[in-house]
Design a protein around this motif. Structure first.
Motif, PDB file in Angstrom:
ATOM      1  N   TRP A 133       0.815  -1.221   0.000  1.00 42.56           N
ATOM      2  CA  TRP A 133       0.000   0.000   0.000  1.00 42.56           C
ATOM      3  C   TRP A 133       0.842   1.262   0.000  1.00 42.56           C
ATOM      4  O   TRP A 133       0.343   2.344  -0.254  1.00 42.56           O
ATOM      5  CB  TRP A 133      -0.968   0.009   1.188  1.00 42.56           C
ATOM      6  N   ILE A 134       2.126   1.139   0.253  1.00 43.38           N
ATOM      7  CA  ILE A 134       3.010   2.303   0.224  1.00 43.38           C
ATOM      8  C   ILE A 134       3.336   2.611  -1.234  1.00 43.38           C
ATOM      9  O   ILE A 134       3.854   1.770  -1.958  1.00 43.38           O
ATOM     10  CB  ILE A 134       4.293   2.072   1.037  1.00 43.38           C
ATOM     11  N   ARG A 135       2.997   3.822  -1.646  1.00 43.64           N
ATOM     12  CA  ARG A 135       3.213   4.223  -3.039  1.00 43.64           C
ATOM     13  C   ARG A 135       4.654   4.665  -3.253  1.00 43.64           C
ATOM     14  O   ARG A 135       5.160   5.509  -2.528  1.00 43.64           O
ATOM     15  CB  ARG A 135       2.246   5.330  -3.395  1.00 43.64           C
ATOM     16  N   ILE A 136       5.261   4.099  -4.284  1.00 46.76           N
ATOM     17  CA  ILE A 136       6.646   4.398  -4.624  1.00 46.76           C
ATOM     18  C   ILE A 136       6.681   4.812  -6.087  1.00 46.76           C
ATOM     19  O   ILE A 136       6.042   4.169  -6.920  1.00 46.76           O
ATOM     20  CB  ILE A 136       7.536   3.164  -4.409  1.00 46.76           C
ATOM     21  N   PRO A 137       7.417   5.857  -6.427  1.00 47.26           N
ATOM     22  CA  PRO A 137       7.511   6.226  -7.850  1.00 47.26           C
ATOM     23  C   PRO A 137       8.092   5.080  -8.669  1.00 47.26           C
ATOM     24  O   PRO A 137       8.920   4.310  -8.185  1.00 47.26           O
ATOM     25  CB  PRO A 137       8.460   7.419  -7.855  1.00 47.26           C
ATOM     26  N   ALA A 138       7.661   4.986  -9.899  1.00 46.14           N
ATOM     27  CA  ALA A 138       8.188   3.955 -10.791  1.00 46.14           C
ATOM     28  C   ALA A 138       9.638   4.255 -11.147  1.00 46.14           C
ATOM     29  O   ALA A 138      10.038   5.414 -11.248  1.00 46.14           O
ATOM     30  CB  ALA A 138       7.355   3.898 -12.063  1.00 46.14           C
ATOM     31  N   ALA A 139      10.396   3.203 -11.329  1.00 43.47           N
ATOM     32  CA  ALA A 139      11.709   3.342 -11.936  1.00 43.47           C
ATOM     33  C   ALA A 139      11.457   3.589 -13.429  1.00 43.47           C
ATOM     34  O   ALA A 139      10.363   3.325 -13.922  1.00 43.47           O
ATOM     35  CB  ALA A 139      12.530   2.078 -11.720  1.00 43.47           C
ATOM     36  N   THR A 140      12.450   4.091 -14.142  1.00 44.17           N
ATOM     37  CA  THR A 140      12.260   4.361 -15.565  1.00 44.17           C
ATOM     38  C   THR A 140      13.493   4.016 -16.382  1.00 44.17           C
ATOM     39  O   THR A 140      14.622   4.094 -15.900  1.00 44.17           O
ATOM     40  CB  THR A 140      11.923   5.848 -15.833  1.00 44.17           C
ATOM     41  N   VAL A 141      13.214   3.646 -17.626  1.00 46.22           N
ATOM     42  CA  VAL A 141      14.239   3.527 -18.661  1.00 46.22           C
ATOM     43  C   VAL A 141      13.803   4.473 -19.770  1.00 46.22           C
ATOM     44  O   VAL A 141      12.661   4.415 -20.228  1.00 46.22           O
ATOM     45  CB  VAL A 141      14.348   2.097 -19.213  1.00 46.22           C
ATOM     46  N   THR A 142      14.686   5.356 -20.193  1.00 50.36           N
ATOM     47  CA  THR A 142      14.379   6.312 -21.252  1.00 50.36           C
ATOM     48  C   THR A 142      15.456   6.210 -22.328  1.00 50.36           C
ATOM     49  O   THR A 142      16.636   6.017 -22.006  1.00 50.36           O
ATOM     50  CB  THR A 142      14.340   7.751 -20.684  1.00 50.36           C
ATOM     51  N   PHE A 143      15.030   6.326 -23.583  1.00 50.31           N
ATOM     52  CA  PHE A 143      16.001   6.313 -24.680  1.00 50.31           C
ATOM     53  C   PHE A 143      15.414   6.978 -25.916  1.00 50.31           C
ATOM     54  O   PHE A 143      14.208   7.141 -26.040  1.00 50.31           O
ATOM     55  CB  PHE A 143      16.461   4.882 -25.014  1.00 50.31           C
ATOM     56  N   CYS A 144      16.305   7.365 -26.817  1.00 47.58           N
ATOM     57  CA  CYS A 144      15.915   7.856 -28.136  1.00 47.58           C
ATOM     58  C   CYS A 144      15.985   6.679 -29.098  1.00 47.58           C
ATOM     59  O   CYS A 144      16.749   5.746 -28.878  1.00 47.58           O
ATOM     60  CB  CYS A 144      16.877   8.942 -28.612  1.00 47.58           C
ATOM     61  N   GLY A 145      15.198   6.761 -30.159  1.00 47.37           N
ATOM     62  CA  GLY A 145      15.221   5.670 -31.109  1.00 47.37           C
ATOM     63  C   GLY A 145      14.732   6.093 -32.477  1.00 47.37           C
ATOM     64  O   GLY A 145      14.230   7.203 -32.662  1.00 47.37           O
ATOM     65  N   VAL A 146      14.897   5.182 -33.414  1.00 47.39           N
ATOM     66  CA  VAL A 146      14.429   5.384 -34.776  1.00 47.39           C
ATOM     67  C   VAL A 146      13.371   4.320 -35.052  1.00 47.39           C
ATOM     68  O   VAL A 146      13.615   3.127 -34.850  1.00 47.39           O
ATOM     69  CB  VAL A 146      15.582   5.264 -35.794  1.00 47.39           C
ATOM     70  N   ALA A 147      12.195   4.779 -35.491  1.00 43.30           N
ATOM     71  CA  ALA A 147      11.067   3.875 -35.717  1.00 43.30           C
ATOM     72  C   ALA A 147      11.001   3.414 -37.159  1.00 43.30           C
ATOM     73  O   ALA A 147      11.315   4.158 -38.081  1.00 43.30           O
ATOM     74  CB  ALA A 147       9.768   4.586 -35.341  1.00 43.30           C
ATOM     75  N   GLU A 148      10.577   2.184 -37.336  1.00 44.10           N
ATOM     76  CA  GLU A 148      10.296   1.636 -38.664  1.00 44.10           C
ATOM     77  C   GLU A 148       8.895   1.035 -38.629  1.00 44.10           C
ATOM     78  O   GLU A 148       8.456   0.542 -37.586  1.00 44.10           O
ATOM     79  CB  GLU A 148      11.317   0.584 -39.064  1.00 44.10           C
ATOM     80  N   THR A 149       8.207   1.091 -39.744  1.00 43.30           N
ATOM     81  CA  THR A 149       6.841   0.592 -39.830  1.00 43.30           C
ATOM     82  C   THR A 149       6.783  -0.568 -40.809  1.00 43.30           C
ATOM     83  O   THR A 149       7.361  -0.499 -41.897  1.00 43.30           O
ATOM     84  CB  THR A 149       5.907   1.721 -40.315  1.00 43.30           C
ATOM     85  N   ILE A 150       6.084  -1.638 -40.385  1.00 42.26           N
ATOM     86  CA  ILE A 150       5.874  -2.797 -41.258  1.00 42.26           C
ATOM     87  C   ILE A 150       4.418  -3.234 -41.121  1.00 42.26           C
ATOM     88  O   ILE A 150       3.762  -2.905 -40.123  1.00 42.26           O
ATOM     89  CB  ILE A 150       6.821  -3.974 -40.919  1.00 42.26           C
ATOM     90  N   PRO A 151       3.904  -3.983 -42.087  1.00 43.20           N
ATOM     91  CA  PRO A 151       2.558  -4.541 -41.912  1.00 43.20           C
ATOM     92  C   PRO A 151       2.548  -5.490 -40.704  1.00 43.20           C
ATOM     93  O   PRO A 151       3.505  -6.246 -40.490  1.00 43.20           O
ATOM     94  CB  PRO A 151       2.314  -5.318 -43.206  1.00 43.20           C
ATOM     95  N   ALA A 152       1.493  -5.462 -39.906  1.00 42.88           N
ATOM     96  CA  ALA A 152       1.418  -6.329 -38.729  1.00 42.88           C
ATOM     97  C   ALA A 152       1.524  -7.800 -39.111  1.00 42.88           C
ATOM     98  O   ALA A 152       2.051  -8.607 -38.341  1.00 42.88           O
ATOM     99  CB  ALA A 152       0.139  -6.062 -37.959  1.00 42.88           C
ATOM    100  N   ALA A 153       1.079  -8.152 -40.290  1.00 40.15           N
ATOM    101  CA  ALA A 153       1.165  -9.538 -40.752  1.00 40.15           C
ATOM    102  C   ALA A 153       2.612  -9.999 -40.906  1.00 40.15           C
ATOM    103  O   ALA A 153       2.874 -11.205 -40.919  1.00 40.15           O
ATOM    104  CB  ALA A 153       0.418  -9.690 -42.078  1.00 40.15           C
ATOM    105  N   ASP A 154       3.561  -9.061 -41.018  1.00 37.47           N
ATOM    106  CA  ASP A 154       4.968  -9.406 -41.190  1.00 37.47           C
ATOM    107  C   ASP A 154       5.734  -9.518 -39.877  1.00 37.47           C
ATOM    108  O   ASP A 154       6.947  -9.760 -39.883  1.00 37.47           O
ATOM    109  CB  ASP A 154       5.659  -8.374 -42.081  1.00 37.47           C
ATOM    110  N   LEU A 155       5.058  -9.338 -38.745  1.00 35.03           N
ATOM    111  CA  LEU A 155       5.725  -9.451 -37.448  1.00 35.03           C
ATOM    112  C   LEU A 155       6.263 -10.857 -37.225  1.00 35.03           C
ATOM    113  O   LEU A 155       5.681 -11.840 -37.694  1.00 35.03           O
ATOM    114  CB  LEU A 155       4.742  -9.135 -36.315  1.00 35.03           C
TER     115      LEU A 155
END
Length: 178
Positions: A79-101
């Motif tokens: 019940w004690i609230r604690i801030p979340a830890a975090t991972v942050t980064f920059c990135g480059v996105a690419e797009t593909i059809p979901a069927a190709d996952l």
């Protein structure tokens, strides 16, 4: 500063299922979107409809930022609230059809959803973000009490592809994020 490896960061990111993607709109405004993700082959993947604003913004400007919140809890005192830890980064996105996952990623993100052509509704696409530069962490690899020392709880490590194709490892995730 916490001593953490890129592989430990990848495993912490893979153990979570939610991240916030930051992008730039066509008018130059900052935008964010919360998405469910899956780690595979040096990228974090999520799916969306090709006609949604986040897909259009990312297609126009593939340089994005990502923040992955990692829940922290004190054993026996949930019940004690604690801030979340975090991972942050920059990135480059690419797009593909979901069927190709990759099949494992498709199963994790789509749970059997039909990804055939959506007609007027638009098609489901997958967006993979390849991190570049450094992972910047806060609270990853330290205890909840250790997060009180902001300097000691901060970390930075160069991005490397995960050492394993299946980056989810609950035991390691518990050690670094838990």
């Amino acid at each position: 500063m916490v001593d953490i490896t890129a592989d430990e960061v990848w495993k912490a990111v893979a153990a979570e299922n939610f991240m916030v993607v930051g992008m730039v709109s066509a008018r130059g405004g900052a935008r964010t979107a919360g998405v469910m993700h899956q780690v595979h082959d040096g990228r974090v993947w999520f799916t969306t409809n090709e006609r949604l604003w986040k897909a259009r913004h990312i297609a126009a400007e593939p340089n994005v930022s990502v923040t992955v919140p990692i829940a922290k809890r004190i054993p026996l005192l949930p019940w004690i609230r604690i801030p979340a830890a975090t991972v942050t980064f920059c990135g480059v996105a690419e797009t593909i059809p979901a069927a190709d996952l990759h099949p494992e990623v498709a199963h994790a993100l789509l749970h059997g959803l039909d990804v055939t052509d959506g007609g007027e509704l638009g098609a489901l696409i997958a967006i993979g973000i390849r991190p570049v530069g450094d992972f910047v962490t806060y609270g990853v690899g330290v205890s909840a009490m250790g997060m009180r020392d902001t300097e000691a709880a901060a970390g930075r490590v160069a991005v490397d592809a995960p050492a394993t194709a299946q980056a989810t490892a609950p035991a390691v995730a518990a050690r670094v994020g838990g």
